[in-house]
Enzyme design. Structure first.
Site, short mmCIF file in Angstrom:
data_model
loop_
_atom_site.label_atom_id
_atom_site.label_comp_id
_atom_site.label_asym_id
_atom_site.label_seq_id
_atom_site.Cartn_x
_atom_site.Cartn_y
_atom_site.Cartn_z
N GLY A 253 22.65 60.82 -32.71
CA GLY A 253 23.37 60.98 -33.97
C GLY A 253 24.15 59.73 -34.33
N MET A 255 26.51 56.19 -32.11
CA MET A 255 26.85 55.54 -30.84
C MET A 255 28.12 54.71 -31.01
SD MET A 255 26.44 54.89 -27.73
CE MET A 255 27.47 53.77 -26.81
N GLU A 256 29.05 54.89 -30.06
CA GLU A 256 30.41 54.38 -30.19
C GLU A 256 30.61 52.93 -29.77
OE1 GLU A 256 30.38 56.50 -26.05
OE2 GLU A 256 29.45 56.80 -28.02
N ASN A 257 29.60 52.07 -29.92
CA ASN A 257 29.77 50.66 -29.57
C ASN A 257 31.12 50.16 -30.09
OD1 ASN A 257 26.84 50.65 -28.90
ND2 ASN A 257 26.63 50.70 -31.12
N GLU A 290 33.04 59.34 -33.23
CA GLU A 290 32.81 57.99 -32.72
C GLU A 290 34.10 57.16 -32.73
OE1 GLU A 290 30.06 57.66 -31.27
OE2 GLU A 290 29.23 59.50 -32.14
N HIS A 293 36.20 57.78 -29.73
CA HIS A 293 35.70 57.05 -28.57
C HIS A 293 36.26 55.63 -28.45
CE1 HIS A 293 32.83 59.65 -26.67
NE2 HIS A 293 32.02 59.74 -27.71
N GLU A 312 32.69 62.44 -23.80
CA GLU A 312 32.12 63.21 -24.90
C GLU A 312 32.90 64.48 -25.23
OE1 GLU A 312 30.20 61.86 -26.75
OE2 GLU A 312 29.24 60.30 -25.54
#
Length: 842
Positions: A253, A255-257, A290, A293, A312
């Site tokens: 869905g 991604m928390e880069n 996100e 995070h 998560e």
């Protein structure tokens, strides 16, 4: 299962200088990964995957090395241990797997283009550059990227760009972070920018296939989300910017880069002129998940993947906490009740389910622990329980101390419990241990026995389950003062029921607000008392009653037939979350019904009866003054009317379709999926099929794409099904990231079940090759099991999947899904006659 030797135990990277050249035309990556760190022994290793290693040097001298793809490592022999700088020259392929560095494809004005992005979680950074690809191996990064650039292209990364020399784009040094959070992207992009109150630059980026206004909603939520978290966490956002990027091809869905969050287009882009409230809520919660995070996961990171839940579960809870603060009129905690709670309870009731905290060794098993129902949904319920126990003041104080103690480093679950427990003056760790380390959850039986009110706890199963004597420390959240805050024992006696009932003056209830992860089985006396006062209950409690009874029926602790007469009692509710629970039961009744028989006619009569008044009240057209609940209830009741084969509803849908034929995308987004699906089912022809498929390919609106997918897979025409199946393997039509939705749509269509199941078995090797390394791959097995409920299908499922049971990452899923189908088969066999009799009586 292969035992992992953590590479960090022998080599501690401190800084990476990465120079990477990407050649899109020839699909190659050339680079040098220069790693400075501490070698604890002369024999060290770094991760690589699918690379050609040209050289490994230390102090400008070649050093011996070996490598292979089985160990996913380069084994290096150094002259001595101690401080070392390694320079590793390598080449790697640019693949279409949506892992590592990869291209996304899209079209603008009929021209095919690509946008390069990255996906390094869980262990895919090693496909982009040699590194110690483990969460604990935090380091700083200097990134330089060169690519076959043409005018009008943009490149972005975790940190701001500092210069461009000799074709290389150089980015500022990152803070100390894990490899899986490194990210960059380049191509033709549009963007919109703003700045938070504290000076953080916030941007939303997307391809130019989208309308600029589609970026506005995300930009607003992202800005306000960061401002909220800075206040709630009492810890500043640690980077200069926060970019949100929509990638046309993206498996998960989002991604928390750190500093460059990547999303599916459907989870970031939104048409402000025509989007349902439910879709707005969904996009907002994904963005705030996100952003949560950026502190919880990025600033402080789990030490190893067995504490994935630490990242998560917390972000899953915080997405609701934040959106509730940003948009209080949305009552977002109601969405928690309709999504996270039932998802967690359903999955967690199957014997063999993983606990939240699960031991992981083999890298191939890491992706398998990303069980959304457990690590995300159940885990977030655990933290909601903790928040309810300790309150927000203690939560915020504990988090501030947690971030301060562990920032730029790693932590475990025990570290979090210690921080929260110290802030609350409570031993949180001992309470949570029973929930994190044990699979499953309890059913608390409340009954009057010998005049006393008695509570018992026992593990709840749907299907066969092995009783293991587990007990939990259960936050009871009762409305009676006689009930303890925490139920630690297997059985407790609260006192004389009649005296308690007279004293409290209301029916006895447990799990107020449905915050705790258990269900309640009231004896008939207690349940009748509750139902007699149901109109006095809040909507969450009304929903909870229906939800718990449905689960008890699926666990065969009560008869499913008992639920049928209850539906009419709640059918006129104006609450969308009550209607969600009601129609979840009504939809499940379909499994007991034989198509094209009197059973089906009786079932359709029931659906029509349940929905008729609400359809008349709400109609097809939204009123400007209607409530949020009315807006969100309308799709439930219209869907039921159409499923009941109500001719007035079918005609109304057809008239709306015809009236909007020139602009179907502009149809109100709440009812558009119903109109398209009904048209395909009742008026479908080749012209309509081709027109919708063409619009699916050409539209930039991801939500309209979803509606078309749901409509076309509902076709009753086998010619169209056959044509549709040929498109499953045409990436230019159906992207691999979206394929499981098309498969699930066709599989859950009674007319298409056989065709979809045949396709999956025939094309499994192709499917595994195309998306097999993806953490979403096992979903194809999950949705298949959820659709099957006959002995024939059970035998076919076992015959196909049991030989694959030792495939890394699929073992638990296959084992559990066999049990799930077995439970479906047993339930239908035992309840079919009683359920159909109850339906006929309505």
């Amino acid at each position: 299962m292969a035992e992992i030797t953590h590479l960090y135990e022998k080599f501690h990277p401190e800084h990476y200088d990465l120079k990477i050249t990407v050649d899109r035309e020839h699909k190659t990556i050339d680079g040098t990964s220069t790693i400075t760190g501490e070698a604890l022994t002369p024999e060290i290793a770094v991760n690589q995957k699918f690379m050609t290693i040209k050289s490994v040097q230390a102090k400008d001298q070649d050093v011996p090395f070996t490598f292979d793809d089985d160990s996913e490592a380069i084994h290096i022999t150094l002259p001595t241990s101690g401080k070392v700088t390694l320079a590793i020259a390598y080449q790697a392929p640019l693949t279409d797997t949506m892992m590592g560095i990869y291209p996304s494809y899209y079209e603008v004005d009929g021209e095919r283009k690509q946008l390069i992005g990255t996906q390094f979680e869980t262990t895919f950074a090693r496909q982009a550059f040699p590194c110690v690809d483990e969460p604990e191996a935090k380091a700083t990064f200097d990134l330089a990227i060169k690519f076959d650039e043409h005018p009008g292209e943009t490149i972005i990364a975790n940190m701001p760009e500092t210069k461009c020399e000799d074709g290389f784009h150089y980015f500022d040094t990152t803070v100390r972070m894990s490899t899986y959070l490194v990210a960059f992207a380049f191509g033709e992009m549009q963007s919109k920018m703003t700045t938070t109150k504290s000076g953080v630059k916030v941007g939303v980026f997307a391809t130019k296939a989208h309308q600029p206004k589609e970026l506005d909603f995300a930009l607003d939520i992202a800005k306000r989300g960061i401002e909220f978290y800075e206040d709630f966490y009492q810890t500043p956002y640690p980077l200069p910017h926060s970019w949100q990027l929509a990638l046309p091809d993206f498996s998960a869905g989002a991604m928390e880069n750190w500093g460059l969050i990547t999303y599916r287009e459907a989870t970031l882009m939104l048409n402000p002129d025509n989007t349902s409230l439910a879709r707005k809520q969904y996009v907002a919660t994904v963005i705030t998940h996100e952003l949560a995070h950026q502190w919880f996961g990025d600033l402080v990171t789990m030490k190893w993947w067995d504490d994935l839940w630490l990242n998560e579960s917390f972000a899953n809870m915080m997405e609701y906490v934040s959106v509730d603060a940003l948009e209080p009129d949305w009552h977002i905690w109601e969405l928690f009740q309709t999504s996270e709670a039932p998802l967690a309870l359903q999955r967690d009731a199957t014997d063999g389910v993983q606990p939240i905290h699960v031991h992981v060794q083999d890298p191939a098993e890491i992706d398998a622990i990303f069980d959304g129902a457990i690590v995300y949904a159940k885990g977030s319920r655990m933290l909601v329980m903790v928040r309810a126990l300790i309150g927000d003041d203690a939560m915020r104080k504990g988090l501030k101390n947690y971030f301060e103690a562990h920032k730029y480093h790693n932590a475990t679950g025990d570290d979090l419990w210690q921080a929260l427990g110290d802030a609350a003056g409570m031993d949180i760790g001992s309470i949570m241990k029973s929930w994190l380390n044990q699979p499953g959850f309890p059913v608390v039986t409340a009954k009057v026995e010998d005049g006393n009110l008695v509570l018992d706890q026992q593990q709840f199963f749907i299907g066969d389950g092995k009783e293991a004597g587990r007990t939990w420390q259960i936050p009871l959240n009762s409305n009676y003062a006689a009930a303890p805050t925490i139920m630690k024992d297997k059985r407790i006696v609260l006192g004389n029921y009649q005296e308690l009932r007279e004293k409290e003056g209301v029916p006895f209830r447990l799990n107020a607000d449905n915050n705790s992860h258990f269900i309640v089985k009231y004896d008939q006396r207690l349940l009748d008392d509750i139902l007699a006062h149901k109109d006095e209950l809040d909507h969450i409690t009304q929903r909870q009653i229906l939800q718990d009874l449905r689960l008890l029926a699926e666990g065969r602790q009560i008869s499913y037939a008992e639920l049928v007469p209850l539906l009419n009692e709640f059918a006129d509710s104006t609450s969308s979350i009550v209607n969600d629970a009601l129609y979840a039961i009504a939809d499940k009744l379909d499994q007991f019904v034989t198509p094209e028989t009197d059973e089906e006619k009786n079932y359709q009569f029931l659906l029509n009866k349940l929905s008729a008044h609400q359809v008349q009240r709400l109609g097809w057209h939204p009123a400007t003054t209607e409530s949020k609940d009315d807006q969100m209830t309308r799709p439930y009741v219209l869907k039921a009317a159409l499923a009941a084969n109500n001719q007035d509803a079918i005609t109304a849908a057809h008239e709306l379709f015809t009236a909007n034929l020139e602009n179907l995308e502009g149809v109100n987004a709440d009812i558009r999926p119903l109109i398209l699906k009904s048209e395909v089912q009742h008026y479908g022809n080749e012209e309509l099929f081709n027109a919708l498929l063409n619009q699916y390919v050409t539209t930039s609106d991801p939500n309209y794409k979803t509606d078309i997918c749901n409509a076309l897979t509902a076709t009753k025409d086998h010619t169209f099904m056959t044509e549709l199946l040929t498109k499953f393997e045409e990436a230019a039509v159906i992207k691999p990231q979206d394929l499981r939705f098309w498969y699930n749509g066709l599989l859950t269509n009674p007319a298409g079940e056989q065709a979809a199941w045949d396709w999956l078995r025939a094309e499994w090797d192709w499917l595994e090759k195309t998306v097999g390394g993806d953490m979403e791959f096992s979903r194809f097995i999950t949705v298949t099991a959820n659709a099957f409920h006959t002995e024939e299908r059970l035998d076919e499922f076992k015959g196909f999947f049991e030989p694959k049971i030792n495939t890394p990452g699929l073992t638990r899923e296959i084992t559990m899904d066999i049990r799930i189908i077995e439970s479906h088969v047993a339930l239908v066999a035992s309840e079919r006659q009683a359920v159909n009799k109850a339906i006929a009586a309505e």
